[in-house]
Design a protein around this motif. Structure first.
Motif, PDB file in Angstrom:
ATOM      1  N   GLU A 144       0.564  14.940   2.957  1.00 30.88           N
ATOM      2  CA  GLU A 144       1.133  15.227   4.273  1.00 30.88           C
ATOM      3  C   GLU A 144       1.125  14.011   5.187  1.00 30.88           C
ATOM      4  OE1 GLU A 144      -1.321  18.425   5.467  1.00 30.88           O
ATOM      5  OE2 GLU A 144      -0.393  19.885   4.087  1.00 30.88           O
ATOM      6  N   THR A 145       0.178  13.102   4.969  1.00 29.02           N
ATOM      7  CA  THR A 145       0.059  11.927   5.849  1.00 29.02           C
ATOM      8  C   THR A 145       0.464  10.635   5.147  1.00 29.02           C
ATOM      9  OG1 THR A 145      -2.286  11.648   5.241  1.00 29.02           O
ATOM     10  CG2 THR A 145      -1.798  13.012   7.172  1.00 29.02           C
ATOM     11  N   ARG A 146       1.190  10.731   4.032  1.00 28.85           N
ATOM     12  CA  ARG A 146       1.484   9.544   3.231  1.00 28.85           C
ATOM     13  C   ARG A 146       2.265   8.490   4.011  1.00 28.85           C
ATOM     14  NH1 ARG A 146       5.128  11.515  -1.728  1.00 28.85           N
ATOM     15  NH2 ARG A 146       5.363   9.252  -2.062  1.00 28.85           N
ATOM     16  N   ASP A 147       3.189   8.882   4.860  1.00 30.18           N
ATOM     17  CA  ASP A 147       3.973   7.901   5.607  1.00 30.18           C
ATOM     18  C   ASP A 147       3.110   7.145   6.614  1.00 30.18           C
ATOM     19  OD1 ASP A 147       6.296   8.523   4.251  1.00 30.18           O
ATOM     20  OD2 ASP A 147       6.902  10.058   5.692  1.00 30.18           O
ATOM     21  N   ARG A 148       2.223   7.879   7.282  1.00 27.54           N
ATOM     22  CA  ARG A 148       1.346   7.217   8.255  1.00 27.54           C
ATOM     23  C   ARG A 148       0.293   6.344   7.576  1.00 27.54           C
ATOM     24  NH1 ARG A 148      -1.246  11.521  11.928  1.00 27.54           N
ATOM     25  NH2 ARG A 148      -0.799  12.930  10.190  1.00 27.54           N
ATOM     26  N   ARG A 149      -0.127   6.750   6.385  1.00 26.60           N
ATOM     27  CA  ARG A 149      -1.134   5.972   5.669  1.00 26.60           C
ATOM     28  C   ARG A 149      -0.577   4.642   5.177  1.00 26.60           C
ATOM     29  NH1 ARG A 149      -5.789   8.431   4.187  1.00 26.60           N
ATOM     30  NH2 ARG A 149      -5.929  10.619   4.776  1.00 26.60           N
ATOM     31  N   GLY A 150       0.700   4.616   4.872  1.00 22.68           N
ATOM     32  CA  GLY A 150       1.275   3.432   4.266  1.00 22.68           C
ATOM     33  C   GLY A 150       1.391   2.229   5.171  1.00 22.68           C
ATOM     34  N   ASP A 151       1.360   2.429   6.486  1.00 22.11           N
ATOM     35  CA  ASP A 151       1.529   1.321   7.429  1.00 22.11           C
ATOM     36  C   ASP A 151       0.733   1.626   8.691  1.00 22.11           C
ATOM     37  OD1 ASP A 151       2.320  -0.619   9.233  1.00 22.11           O
ATOM     38  OD2 ASP A 151       4.442  -0.499   8.717  1.00 22.11           O
ATOM     39  N   THR A 183     -11.675   9.354   8.710  1.00 23.46           N
ATOM     40  CA  THR A 183     -11.269  10.666   9.182  1.00 23.46           C
ATOM     41  C   THR A 183      -9.848  10.664   9.723  1.00 23.46           C
ATOM     42  OG1 THR A 183     -12.353  10.137  11.292  1.00 23.46           O
ATOM     43  CG2 THR A 183     -13.588  11.468   9.725  1.00 23.46           C
ATOM     44  N   ALA A 184      -9.159   9.555   9.634  1.00 21.13           N
ATOM     45  CA  ALA A 184      -7.773   9.423  10.058  1.00 21.13           C
ATOM     46  C   ALA A 184      -6.994   8.803   8.904  1.00 21.13           C
ATOM     47  CB  ALA A 184      -7.675   8.549  11.313  1.00 21.13           C
ATOM     48  N   PRO A 185      -5.663   8.892   8.925  1.00 21.40           N
ATOM     49  CA  PRO A 185      -4.866   8.327   7.826  1.00 21.40           C
ATOM     50  C   PRO A 185      -4.827   6.808   7.832  1.00 21.40           C
ATOM     51  CG  PRO A 185      -3.427   9.246   9.509  1.00 21.40           C
ATOM     52  CD  PRO A 185      -4.827   9.635   9.890  1.00 21.40           C
ATOM     53  N   VAL A 186      -5.992   6.202   7.589  1.00 20.12           N
ATOM     54  CA  VAL A 186      -6.133   4.750   7.550  1.00 20.12           C
ATOM     55  C   VAL A 186      -6.558   4.361   6.137  1.00 20.12           C
ATOM     56  CG1 VAL A 186      -7.381   2.747   8.421  1.00 20.12           C
ATOM     57  CG2 VAL A 186      -6.777   4.616   9.977  1.00 20.12           C
ATOM     58  N   ALA A 225       0.815  -1.218   0.000  1.00 22.14           N
ATOM     59  CA  ALA A 225       0.000   0.000   0.000  1.00 22.14           C
ATOM     60  C   ALA A 225       0.847   1.267   0.000  1.00 22.14           C
ATOM     61  CB  ALA A 225      -0.939  -0.004   1.209  1.00 22.14           C
ATOM     62  N   LYS A 226       1.923   1.277   0.744  1.00 24.17           N
ATOM     63  CA  LYS A 226       2.755   2.482   0.846  1.00 24.17           C
ATOM     64  C   LYS A 226       3.337   2.861  -0.511  1.00 24.17           C
ATOM     65  CE  LYS A 226       6.480   4.543   3.569  1.00 24.17           C
ATOM     66  NZ  LYS A 226       7.427   4.334   4.701  1.00 24.17           N
ATOM     67  N   GLU A 227       3.848   1.866  -1.248  1.00 26.43           N
ATOM     68  CA  GLU A 227       4.439   2.145  -2.553  1.00 26.43           C
ATOM     69  C   GLU A 227       3.383   2.628  -3.539  1.00 26.43           C
ATOM     70  OE1 GLU A 227       6.970  -0.097  -6.122  1.00 26.43           O
ATOM     71  OE2 GLU A 227       6.546  -1.135  -4.232  1.00 26.43           O
ATOM     72  N   ARG A 228       2.221   2.005  -3.539  1.00 22.70           N
ATOM     73  CA  ARG A 228       1.159   2.406  -4.459  1.00 22.70           C
ATOM     74  C   ARG A 228       0.667   3.819  -4.156  1.00 22.70           C
ATOM     75  NH1 ARG A 228      -2.467  -3.173  -4.561  1.00 22.70           N
ATOM     76  NH2 ARG A 228      -0.932  -4.469  -5.691  1.00 22.70           N
ATOM     77  N   LEU A 229       0.539   4.130  -2.888  1.00 18.61           N
ATOM     78  CA  LEU A 229       0.126   5.474  -2.499  1.00 18.61           C
ATOM     79  C   LEU A 229       1.165   6.489  -2.943  1.00 18.61           C
ATOM     80  CD1 LEU A 229      -1.756   7.410  -0.978  1.00 18.61           C
ATOM     81  CD2 LEU A 229      -0.467   6.886   1.106  1.00 18.61           C
TER      82      LEU A 229
END
Length: 382
Positions: free
Chosen positions: A62-69, A143-146, A41-45
């Motif tokens: 801004e939240t890409r790192d938190r979204r990835g894992d 509503t959160a980086p999930v 998911a992180k790479e695709r994002l």
């Protein structure tokens, strides 16, 4: 061995408990996955964001790192429970597209804000689960980086179709998602496999060609993004393709053939407001800020604000060819909001005959906003 059996029994008991609670509160699906289940998911994002396909949704970058894992959001999480709620309509939402004097509002937004509804139910489940398990819990609803869709696919609720939305063999494409993170160990479900096959109905129906390739989306061309997330003027080349869609777009969801297998809706399914099924463009154009807030009280539509909303309605008016909207549009060309004034100019340029528009343009007051001046130039009134 006795300890292992005891731990497994505890997992079985807690897993059965959370599924039972989910069913009792009206959720149609409840599956469980691990926090490390979406390594790709992180790479695709990252590829999506680096290509600029997120448009002006800066919060996503801004939240890409938190979204990835998920573990970067909460390092102690051991199990993730993903819940699905069917919101499929009783009729084909595309039928309204043949009624240019009416406004098409996405099915999900025709009642109370689903974030509030689902989060309330999840909090009930989480409270009882935490008391039973003696574990920590956190609940999330968009509503959160999930990254809920990849997690839902990993948990087995469905798979991400070629339109990038989740598709369920039981419920089709109409799904609200929510998740509960917990420090408890639960039984893990198997991921779902892709069942799209050679079908490309969702890709072919997109009015604005927002899918560069199967399983990829460019938000900058997506009507849902343009009418909900995008704040400024909408690309003039895309406006005629929007038709009368004033908040979101359901075309790629509605056309999915898996929808025909959706089972009968739960009694707790949200029911649409009758006045949001086919509101008239004429009425919506009349809404000032106070009336907009009252009419859309409790609705997700309210969050985009009156000015962006009226911008969308003006596009629908311009696409309608209905001269009944001329006077409303003329009045809105003097609106305090630049984004409203500019789109009123565009709508009038399509509703007036050439001579009428030239006469109207000749009487226009001086305009201080550069975007609105651009609209006058676009309409040929230099």
């Amino acid at each position: 061995m006795a300890t292992e059996n005891k731990e497994q029994k505890r997992r079985d008991t807690l897993t059965a408990f959370v599924r039972s609670e989910a069913k009792a509160l009206g959720f149609d699906l409840c599956r469980i996955t691990r926090p490390d289940a979406i390594p790709e998911a992180k790479e695709r994002l990252g590829e999506f964001i680096d290509a600029g396909r997120h448009g002006t949704m800066d919060w996503m970058a801004e939240t890409r790192d938190r979204r990835g894992d998920p573990r970067t959001l909460w390092s102690d999480v051991r199990s993730i429970v993903v819940f699905g709620l069917n919101y499929g309509p009783d009729e084909d939402p595309r039928d309204i597209l043949a009624k240019p004097d009416k406004a098409a509002i996405s099915v999900y937004a025709r009642n109370r804000d689903y974030h509030d509804v689902i989060k309330g139910r999840l909090k009930e489940i989480a409270t009882r689960f935490a008391a039973r398990a003696g574990a920590d819990v956190k609940v999330f609803v968009d509503t959160a980086p999930v990254m809920e869709k990849p997690l839902a696919a990993a948990a087995g609720l469905g798979w991400q179709g070629k339109h990038t939305n989740l598709v369920s063999r039981e419920l089709g494409s109409w799904l609200f998602l929510g998740s509960m993170f917990t420090t408890a160990d639960l039984n893990i479900d198997a991921a779902e496999v892709d069942h799209c096959g050679s079908c490309r109905a969702c890709l072919d129906i997109c009015p604005t060609n927002a899918f560069p390739a199967p399983y990829q989306i460019d938000a900058r061309r997506c009507i849902s993004y343009l009418t909900i997330e995008h704040k400024g003027p909408i690309d003039p080349g895309l406006r005629p393709l929007i038709g009368n869609r004033i908040y979101g777009c359901d075309d790629c969801l509605a056309v999915c053939p898996w929808n025909k297998f959706a089972h009968e809706a739960s009694e707790m399914k949200l029911q649409p407001r009758e006045d949001l099924k086919e509101p008239t463009i004429e009425f919506l154009l009349s809404l000032d800020d106070a009336a907009f807030r009252v009419f859309f009280s409790g609705s997700p539509v309210k969050r985009i604000g009156r000015d962006r909303f009226i911008r969308n309605v003006l596009i629908a008016a311009g696409n309608s060819g209905d001269r009944r909207f001329v006077e409303r549009c003329r009045a809105l060309s003097q609106d305090p909001s630049p984004v409203v004034r500019g789109m009123a100019v565009w709508a009038l340029s399509r509703l007036f005959e050439a001579g009428e528009f030239a006469a109207f343009a000749a009487q226009r007051p001086d305009e201080s906003d550069s975007d609105v001046r651009d609209e006058w130039r676009l309409a040929g009134a230099v």
